[in-house]
Design a protein around this motif. Sequence first.
Motif, PDB file in Angstrom:
ATOM      1  N   ARG A 115       1.131  -1.302  -0.012  1.00 37.91           N
ATOM      2  CA  ARG A 115       0.015   0.171   0.122  1.00 37.91           C
ATOM      3  C   ARG A 115       0.880   1.129   0.026  1.00 37.91           C
ATOM      4  NH1 ARG A 115      -1.884  -3.161   3.802  1.00 37.91           N
ATOM      5  NH2 ARG A 115      -0.762  -1.729   5.587  1.00 37.91           N
ATOM      6  N   ARG A 116       0.399   2.109  -1.077  1.00 34.35           N
ATOM      7  CA  ARG A 116       1.175   3.255  -0.935  1.00 34.35           C
ATOM      8  C   ARG A 116       0.755   4.268   0.062  1.00 34.35           C
ATOM      9  NH1 ARG A 116       4.408   3.662  -5.432  1.00 34.35           N
ATOM     10  NH2 ARG A 116       3.610   2.708  -7.476  1.00 34.35           N
ATOM     11  N   PRO A 117       1.753   4.933   1.048  1.00 32.65           N
ATOM     12  CA  PRO A 117       1.092   5.852   2.079  1.00 32.65           C
ATOM     13  C   PRO A 117       0.480   6.997   1.199  1.00 32.65           C
ATOM     14  CG  PRO A 117       3.497   6.076   1.565  1.00 32.65           C
ATOM     15  CD  PRO A 117       3.216   4.961   1.014  1.00 32.65           C
ATOM     16  N   ALA A 118      -0.438   7.652   1.909  1.00 33.79           N
ATOM     17  CA  ALA A 118      -1.339   8.604   1.451  1.00 33.79           C
ATOM     18  C   ALA A 118      -0.573  10.076   1.717  1.00 33.79           C
ATOM     19  CB  ALA A 118      -2.747   8.755   1.935  1.00 33.79           C
ATOM     20  N   ARG A 119      -0.411  10.766   0.687  1.00 34.27           N
ATOM     21  CA  ARG A 119       0.061  11.952   0.885  1.00 34.27           C
ATOM     22  C   ARG A 119      -0.896  12.909   1.547  1.00 34.27           C
ATOM     23  NH1 ARG A 119       3.138  12.375  -4.827  1.00 34.27           N
ATOM     24  NH2 ARG A 119       4.566  10.695  -4.551  1.00 34.27           N
ATOM     25  N   GLU A 120      -0.525  13.937   2.077  1.00 39.97           N
ATOM     26  CA  GLU A 120      -1.374  15.237   2.644  1.00 39.97           C
ATOM     27  C   GLU A 120      -2.317  15.677   1.403  1.00 39.97           C
ATOM     28  OE1 GLU A 120       0.259  18.150   5.289  1.00 39.97           O
ATOM     29  OE2 GLU A 120       1.922  16.912   5.888  1.00 39.97           O
ATOM     30  N   GLY A 121      -3.541  15.724   1.732  1.00 43.22           N
ATOM     31  CA  GLY A 121      -4.711  16.256   0.821  1.00 43.22           C
ATOM     32  C   GLY A 121      -5.011  15.271  -0.239  1.00 43.22           C
ATOM     33  N   GLU A 122      -4.283  13.961  -0.271  1.00 42.61           N
ATOM     34  CA  GLU A 122      -4.931  13.092  -1.094  1.00 42.61           C
ATOM     35  C   GLU A 122      -5.652  12.072  -0.658  1.00 42.61           C
ATOM     36  OE1 GLU A 122      -1.528  11.425  -3.518  1.00 42.61           O
ATOM     37  OE2 GLU A 122      -1.115  13.450  -4.252  1.00 42.61           O
ATOM     38  N   PRO A 123      -6.581  11.350  -1.424  1.00 41.64           N
ATOM     39  CA  PRO A 123      -7.438  10.222  -0.727  1.00 41.64           C
ATOM     40  C   PRO A 123      -6.274   9.093  -0.820  1.00 41.64           C
ATOM     41  CG  PRO A 123      -7.802  10.422  -3.226  1.00 41.64           C
ATOM     42  CD  PRO A 123      -7.153  11.604  -2.725  1.00 41.64           C
ATOM     43  N   ALA A 124      -6.559   8.000  -0.004  1.00 41.70           N
ATOM     44  CA  ALA A 124      -5.668   7.032   0.399  1.00 41.70           C
ATOM     45  C   ALA A 124      -5.162   6.201  -1.003  1.00 41.70           C
ATOM     46  CB  ALA A 124      -6.420   6.011   1.393  1.00 41.70           C
ATOM     47  N   GLY A 125      -6.061   5.947  -2.061  1.00 40.87           N
ATOM     48  CA  GLY A 125      -5.747   5.288  -3.266  1.00 40.87           C
ATOM     49  C   GLY A 125      -5.017   6.404  -4.301  1.00 40.87           C
ATOM     50  N   ASP A 126      -4.494   5.923  -5.494  1.00 34.20           N
ATOM     51  CA  ASP A 126      -3.925   6.766  -6.256  1.00 34.20           C
ATOM     52  C   ASP A 126      -5.200   7.199  -7.399  1.00 34.20           C
ATOM     53  OD1 ASP A 126      -4.281   4.448  -7.862  1.00 34.20           O
ATOM     54  OD2 ASP A 126      -2.219   4.365  -8.222  1.00 34.20           O
ATOM     55  N   GLY A 127      -6.310   6.662  -7.122  1.00 34.35           N
ATOM     56  CA  GLY A 127      -7.479   7.091  -8.211  1.00 34.35           C
ATOM     57  C   GLY A 127      -7.427   6.221  -9.232  1.00 34.35           C
ATOM     58  N   ARG A 128      -6.565   5.391  -9.616  1.00 33.09           N
ATOM     59  CA  ARG A 128      -6.423   4.473 -10.530  1.00 33.09           C
ATOM     60  C   ARG A 128      -7.412   3.245 -10.423  1.00 33.09           C
ATOM     61  NH1 ARG A 128      -0.607   4.482 -12.885  1.00 33.09           N
ATOM     62  NH2 ARG A 128      -0.370   4.272 -10.692  1.00 33.09           N
ATOM     63  N   PRO A 129      -8.021   2.648 -11.365  1.00 36.28           N
ATOM     64  CA  PRO A 129      -8.528   1.248 -11.035  1.00 36.28           C
ATOM     65  C   PRO A 129      -7.510   0.339 -11.125  1.00 36.28           C
ATOM     66  CG  PRO A 129      -8.850   2.213 -13.493  1.00 36.28           C
ATOM     67  CD  PRO A 129      -8.350   3.392 -12.664  1.00 36.28           C
ATOM     68  N   GLU A 130      -7.751  -0.703 -10.481  1.00 34.45           N
ATOM     69  CA  GLU A 130      -6.720  -1.977 -10.560  1.00 34.45           C
ATOM     70  C   GLU A 130      -6.831  -2.611 -12.052  1.00 34.45           C
ATOM     71  OE1 GLU A 130      -4.137  -4.127  -8.355  1.00 34.45           O
ATOM     72  OE2 GLU A 130      -5.210  -2.197  -7.679  1.00 34.45           O
ATOM     73  N   PRO A 131      -5.709  -2.838 -12.476  1.00 28.10           N
ATOM     74  CA  PRO A 131      -5.607  -3.375 -13.880  1.00 28.10           C
ATOM     75  C   PRO A 131      -6.019  -4.877 -13.700  1.00 28.10           C
ATOM     76  CG  PRO A 131      -3.342  -3.509 -12.726  1.00 28.10           C
ATOM     77  CD  PRO A 131      -4.257  -2.775 -11.962  1.00 28.10           C
ATOM     78  N   ARG A 132      -6.881  -5.293 -14.902  1.00 32.43           N
ATOM     79  CA  ARG A 132      -7.299  -6.614 -14.851  1.00 32.43           C
ATOM     80  C   ARG A 132      -6.386  -7.588 -15.705  1.00 32.43           C
ATOM     81  NH1 ARG A 132     -12.648  -6.998 -17.940  1.00 32.43           N
ATOM     82  NH2 ARG A 132     -12.290  -8.994 -16.843  1.00 32.43           N
ATOM     83  N   TRP A 133      -5.543  -8.382 -14.667  1.00 32.76           N
ATOM     84  CA  TRP A 133      -4.477  -9.222 -15.240  1.00 32.76           C
ATOM     85  C   TRP A 133      -5.280 -10.452 -15.794  1.00 32.76           C
ATOM     86  CZ3 TRP A 133      -0.260  -6.628 -15.413  1.00 32.76           C
ATOM     87  CH2 TRP A 133       0.128  -5.561 -14.639  1.00 32.76           C
ATOM     88  N   GLU A 134      -6.290 -10.883 -15.430  1.00 33.38           N
ATOM     89  CA  GLU A 134      -6.765 -12.067 -16.141  1.00 33.38           C
ATOM     90  C   GLU A 134      -7.541 -11.775 -17.217  1.00 33.38           C
ATOM     91  OE1 GLU A 134      -7.434 -11.369 -12.816  1.00 33.38           O
ATOM     92  OE2 GLU A 134      -5.617 -12.237 -11.935  1.00 33.38           O
TER      93      GLU A 134
END
Length: 168
Positions: A115-134
Amino acid sequence: MNETMVCAVGNVATRPVYRESANGASARFRLAVTSRYWDRDKSGWTDGHTNFFTVWANRVLATNVGASVSVGDPVIVQGRLKVRTETRDGQSWTSADLDAVAIGHDLSRGTSAFRRPAREGEPAGDGRPEPRWESAPPAPSASAPPDGPPDSPTPNGARPAPAAAGVA
């Protein structure tokens, strides 16, 4: 500058000690590294000598170590080897420290969830959807006939007419 960079694979032997200071965060823990070898006489693996290193982490790495590493975790540490000799109470002591550049869980011995740590003022995730590897393999191109590439002759030897743009 000539520095001895090493990669040590072992287990966390002590609870990480995390400290905040005016110079930034720091963390330290002891790492146990035990060599193993195949003993032909016993027909099995045998533990060799165990070396202990004090691992030092600074700044963001220290913060992440404090949140991610526990006693017994198998880890890989890359860093600068520092061997120190000092005299305490008339006895000479030698210690081996690792100034860590990178620390991670050993995935050959278990799983981990990054898990990437959240930066100040940003939501916990990076906003990108998870890739579909399958995901399914790509469908064959509509312009290529099933029996070969577009410019290959047809079974009777004639070349097919070019397809109109946008027509499938």
